[in-house]
Design an enzyme around this catalytic site. Structure first.
Site, PDB file in Angstrom:
ATOM      1  N   LYS A   2       1.692 -10.510  -7.427  1.00 12.44           N
ATOM      2  CA  LYS A   2       1.975 -10.799  -6.035  1.00 12.44           C
ATOM      3  C   LYS A   2       1.953 -12.273  -6.269  1.00 12.44           C
ATOM      4  O   LYS A   2       1.375 -12.818  -7.023  1.00 12.44           O
ATOM      5  CB  LYS A   2       1.622  -9.964  -5.317  1.00 12.44           C
ATOM      6  N   ARG A  50       2.978   5.021  -6.867  1.00  7.30           N
ATOM      7  CA  ARG A  50       4.095   5.984  -7.454  1.00  7.30           C
ATOM      8  C   ARG A  50       2.596   6.629  -7.953  1.00  7.30           C
ATOM      9  O   ARG A  50       3.711   7.902  -8.336  1.00  7.30           O
ATOM     10  CB  ARG A  50       5.612   5.879  -7.191  1.00  7.30           C
TER      11      ARG A  50
HETATM   12  N1  BES Z   1       0.705  -2.017  -2.098  1.00  5.44           N
HETATM   13  C1  BES Z   1       2.338  -2.844  -1.698  1.00  5.44           C
HETATM   14  C2  BES Z   1       2.557  -2.199  -0.777  1.00  5.44           C
HETATM   15  C3  BES Z   1       2.599  -3.048   0.415  1.00  5.44           C
HETATM   16  C4  BES Z   1       3.057  -4.255   0.542  1.00  5.44           C
HETATM   17  C5  BES Z   1       1.585  -2.279   1.681  1.00  5.44           C
HETATM   18  C6  BES Z   1       2.435  -4.540   1.835  1.00  5.44           C
HETATM   19  C7  BES Z   1       0.962  -2.884   2.253  1.00  5.44           C
HETATM   20  C8  BES Z   1       1.090  -4.409   2.866  1.00  5.44           C
HETATM   21  C9  BES Z   1       2.591  -1.813  -3.206  1.00  5.44           C
HETATM   22  O1  BES Z   1       1.995  -1.328  -4.347  1.00  5.44           O
HETATM   23  C10 BES Z   1       3.617  -2.579  -3.378  1.00  5.44           C
HETATM   24  O2  BES Z   1       3.794  -3.799  -3.583  1.00  5.44           O
HETATM   25  N2  BES Z   1       5.157  -2.066  -3.550  1.00  5.44           N
HETATM   26  C11 BES Z   1       5.992  -3.040  -4.038  1.00  5.44           C
HETATM   27  C12 BES Z   1       7.319  -1.839  -4.639  1.00  5.44           C
HETATM   28  C13 BES Z   1       8.418  -2.806  -5.716  1.00  5.44           C
HETATM   29  C14 BES Z   1       7.442  -3.549  -6.845  1.00  5.44           C
HETATM   30  C15 BES Z   1       9.431  -1.517  -5.627  1.00  5.44           C
HETATM   31  C16 BES Z   1       7.031  -3.358  -2.859  1.00  5.44           C
HETATM   32  O3  BES Z   1       6.559  -3.106  -1.202  1.00  5.44           O
HETATM   33  O4  BES Z   1       7.533  -4.817  -3.003  1.00  5.44           O
HETATM   34 MN    MN Z   2       1.519  -2.782  -5.845  1.00  6.57          MN
END
Ligand code: BES
Ligand code: MN
Ligand code: ZN
Length: 496
Positions: free
Chosen positions: A274, A348
């Site tokens: 990230k 997931r």
């Molecule tokens: N934990 C994150 C989602 C999230 C983002 C929760 C901001 C709270 C605040 C999750 O694991 C994630 O990174 N999701 C990605 C999925 C994508 C890579 C398909 C997302 O939502 O960008």
């Molecule tokens: Mn994630």
């Protein structure tokens, strides 16, 4: 430190001292002068001068009249009495708590024209007070100046004719407060302090309330074939855990209701790392698991007449030399294979094995999972609603209803075959990311592939569990979202 309110209920108050809080419904007469000794009608004069009319959540804060033995009076507007929901009573309690300030003794006079106070309303108001008082400051070594420092302990007497029923309902409310504040605390804790092992130890603590708790280690999960979950954990120096919490307060032998939580104690994204901005928020990526442990706390503490299982998938998502790569293919416990497209779509993967394990082992009546699963749900719904996805209309309707009652609101989102096919993979049975479009929905479709025929709901709480706006009942970064919602669902569906 959170102020501790020592709350008791009584039909009258012996010692009239400190702060008196009186409720005023809109359109009603200014509260009973008899309660506070106000022959000069100071309160109604003050109300007139301030333009205070009893509108909901407004307050009139004045020095007590000379004849009164109280020091301060707060009149709290409740709005139109006919329209008050259970959540409104929580908010009124929260508002009352926020008015306590320097007072060490508080008397709340509840009975007012048309309010029809019963045990539930009084207990909800008390619960609202406790929830509002929660603060997370255990890592601050420099304490606030004396002037704005809240008291450590405040004695609160809630005066109402319904005091006996209120006291009974309050013991249940305390179980709810304990669950919500536990969930908040775990989400607020920094990730160096709360790893998977430490989180699992908090689950083990629920044994003191009569729950049964089992903690599965990496080795045991390996033997079960949980390679989707383990793939996420393999880049972290801290080993994963799966916590299984059982509360059996229902009919013996009756199949349980199950709650499953995403417990990513920190989500760096892994190799698909990230960006740095706000990455610290990812300490809250265990908000789903926190809601489940909080709920199990509440159900155990109030001895709910239900058999319930809580499962927490506890891992850390880190990039190291052993971390999972995009392109990897893992075989989940279900036997289905998953191509890893993005290591940041880790929640997931954790839930895939946790859901399958839950279904195989417990054959539950229903499964509800909670997860801070996608940024996409925040784009769609903001912080006001969590996303609800379900394969069962009755369950979805019951959740929506509990959401309205508790103020922990949900908005139902679609599932369908054409969304499902977006996650078909060229090289494996499915891929863990379907790209940007419909990101919250394709994540839900992924989970659906691991629940079989079980009536199931997925709550995407990425926007509601953490980084939460302040409300009347919360000043915390972590809201504790989901505990009250699911406790209410259990009451409505299994205990009514
Ligand atoms: N934990 C994150 C989602 C999230 C983002 C929760 C901001 C709270 C605040 C999750 O694991 C994630 O990174 N999701 C990605 C999925 C994508 C890579 C398909 C997302 O939502 O960008
Ligand atoms: Mn994630
Ligand atoms: Zn995540």
């Amino acid at each position: 430190m959170s102020t501790k309110f020592n709350i008791t209920f009584a039909s009258s108050v012996a010692e009239k001292a400190g702060l008196a809080i009186l409720l005023q419904p809109k359109g009603a007469a200014v509260p009973a002068a008899a309660q506070i000794a106000d022959p000069g009608s100071v309160v109604s004069r003050a109300a007139e001068i301030a333009g205070f009319s009893g509108k909901q959540m407004t307050v009139l804060d004045i020095l007590a009249p000379q004849q009164s033995s109280f020091d301060r009076l707060v009149v709290l507007g409740v709005g139109k009495p006919g329209k008050l929901s259970a959540y409104d009573w929580l908010r009124l309690g929260g508002k009352a708590a926020s008015m306590v300030k320097r007072a060490r003794a508080v008397t709340v006079f509840l009975d007012a024209e048309g309010l029809d106070i019963d045990g539930e309303k009084a207990a909800d108001l008390a619960l609202g007070m406790i929830l509002q008082a929660y603060v997370f400051d255990s890592f601050k070594t420099k304490k606030k100046d004396d002037e704005d420092k809240p008291a450590e302990e405040v004695s609160v007497t809630i005066v109402t004719e319904a005091h006996k029923k209120a006291a009974a309902a309050f013991s249940t409310a305390q179980a709810v407060a304990g669950g919500v504040n536990l969930a908040r605390e775990l989400v607020n804790l920094p990730p160096n302090v709360l790893g998977p092992v430490e989180f699992a130890a908090h689950a083990k603590d629920l044994e003191a309330l009569g729950a049964t708790v089992e903690i599965l280690t990496e080795t045991e999960m390996g033997e079960l074939g949980m390679n989707a979950l383990l793939g996420v954990a393999q880049g972290s120096a801290r080993p994963p855990r799966l916590a299984v919490i059982e509360w059996n307060g229902g009919k013996s032998g009756e199949t349980p209701v199950a709650f499953i939580g995403k417990g990513v104690v920190f989500d760096t994204g892994g190799i698909s790392i990230k960006p740095a901005a706000s990455m610290e928020d990812m300490k809250g990526d265990m908000g789903g698991a926190a809601a489940v442990i909080g709920l199990m706390h509440t159900l155990s503490a109030r001895k709910a007449r239900v058999n319930a299982v809580g499962i927490l998938g506890l891992v850390e998502n880190m990039p190291d030399g052993n971390a999972q790569r995009p392109g990897d293919i893992v075989t989940s416990m279900s036997g289905q294979t998953i191509e890893i497209i993005n290591t940041d779509a880790e929640g997931r993967l954790v839930l895939a094995d946790a859901l399958w394990y839950c279904k195989e082992r417990f054959k539950p009546q229903i499964m509800i999972n909670l997860a801070t699963l996608t940024g996409a749900i925040m784009v769609a719904l903001g912080t006001q609603h969590a996303g609800l996805f379900s394969n069962d209309d009755d369950l979805a309707d019951d959740l929506l209803k509990a959401g309205k009652e508790t103020g922990e609101r949900l908005w139902r989102m679609p599932l369908s075959k054409d969304y499902d096919k977006i996650i078909d993979s060229r090289f494996a049975d499915m891929k863990n990311s379907g790209g940007r479009n419909a990101g919250a929905i394709t994540a839900a479709q992924f989970l659906k592939r691991f629940v079989g025929e079980t009536p199931w709901a997925h709550l995407d709480v990425a926007g509601t569990a953490m980084n939460s706006p302040a409300t009347e009942i919360s000043q915390s970064w972590a809201s504790g979202y989901g505990v009250r919602l699911l406790d209410q669902l259990v009451r409505n569906r299994y205990e009514a």
